[in-house]
Design an enzyme around this catalytic site. Structure first.
Site, PDB file in Angstrom:
ATOM      1  N   HIS A  12       0.807  -1.107  -0.153  1.00 20.86           N
ATOM      2  CA  HIS A  12       0.131   0.070   0.028  1.00 20.86           C
ATOM      3  C   HIS A  12       0.990   1.238   0.050  1.00 20.86           C
ATOM      4  O   HIS A  12       0.232   2.223  -0.319  1.00 20.86           O
ATOM      5  CB  HIS A  12      -1.080   0.061   1.281  1.00 20.86           C
ATOM      6  N   ASN A  50      -9.125   3.227  -1.240  1.00 21.01           N
ATOM      7  CA  ASN A  50      -9.849   3.956  -0.139  1.00 21.01           C
ATOM      8  C   ASN A  50      -9.086   5.623  -0.022  1.00 21.01           C
ATOM      9  O   ASN A  50      -9.647   6.348   0.204  1.00 21.01           O
ATOM     10  CB  ASN A  50      -9.859   3.526   1.194  1.00 21.01           C
ATOM     11  N   TYR A  65      -3.504   8.615   7.988  1.00 21.54           N
ATOM     12  CA  TYR A  65      -3.554   7.313   7.406  1.00 21.54           C
ATOM     13  C   TYR A  65      -4.248   7.181   6.115  1.00 21.54           C
ATOM     14  O   TYR A  65      -4.869   8.351   5.448  1.00 21.54           O
ATOM     15  CB  TYR A  65      -4.307   6.346   8.317  1.00 21.54           C
TER      16      TYR A  65
END
Length: 189
Positions: free
Chosen positions: A19, A112, A64
């Site tokens: 990620h 996301n 995040y």
């Protein structure tokens, strides 16, 4: 001016994760162009420089992943930029490991971090440089996807990704100096 955002999660425990290839690509690009992430601004670590005549700001959001849009929105306001002035470097599950894809706009594709950016800046019309990380094995349920994106690259896969990150850094330079069409023709594979 161009604002280049690498997506990832802050913290050493995430640095080698799939990620975090956006952060990894931006680190390489910064090193190759003698730019250091020496400022903290707008919920991000930032650095600035020039590529030919184009002023650039590099940013690694320190939120995040799922809150990346908050940082990007603040950066756009801080530098008085439009969505068309940004390039987002991201991982992509739907591309085989090591493949690159440049594109303008489109959906978040289940990412996301990108979804957060689209929501917070109110448009999907920005350039993305996608770095393929491949899908987890066969069954694709939620837990496996999370484990996959938060997992580290292994052996042979790591070599493929290192090469992809180097090509992605080249693609960024080409994108800045020659535009989306030229960079897409050269680097989309």
């Amino acid at each position: 001016m161009k604002l280049i955002i690498g997506l990832g999660n802050p913290g050493k425990e995430y640095s080698g994760n799939r990620h975090n290839v956006g952060f990894q690509c931006l680190s390489r690009f910064a090193k190759e162009n003698h730019i250091s992430f020496d400022k903290k601004c707008c919920l991000s670590r930032t650095g600035s420089g020039r590529i030919n005549d184009e002023e650039i700001v590099l940013a690694k959001p320190q939120t995040y992943m799922n809150l990346s849009g908050k940082a990007v929105n603040q950066l756009l306001r801080r530098y008085n930029l439009k969505a068309t002035d940004i390039i987002v470097v991201q991982d992509d599950l739907d591309l085989p490991a090591g493949k690159l894809r440049l594109r303008l706009g489109g959906s978040a594709g289940g990412h996301n971090g990108v979804s957060s950016i689209i929501t917070d800046i109110g448009t999907k019309e920005f350039i993305r440089l996608k770095i393929g990380i491949g899908k987890p094995d066969a069954r694709n349920n939620g837990a496996e996807v999370v484990d996959h994106v938060l997992g580290n690259f292994g052996g042979e896969e790591r070599e493929i990704i290192e090469t992809a990150i180097a090509r992605a850094a080249e693609a960024l330079a080409c994108l800045i100096t020659s535009g989306l069409d030229t960079a897409s023709n050269r680097f989309n594979c």
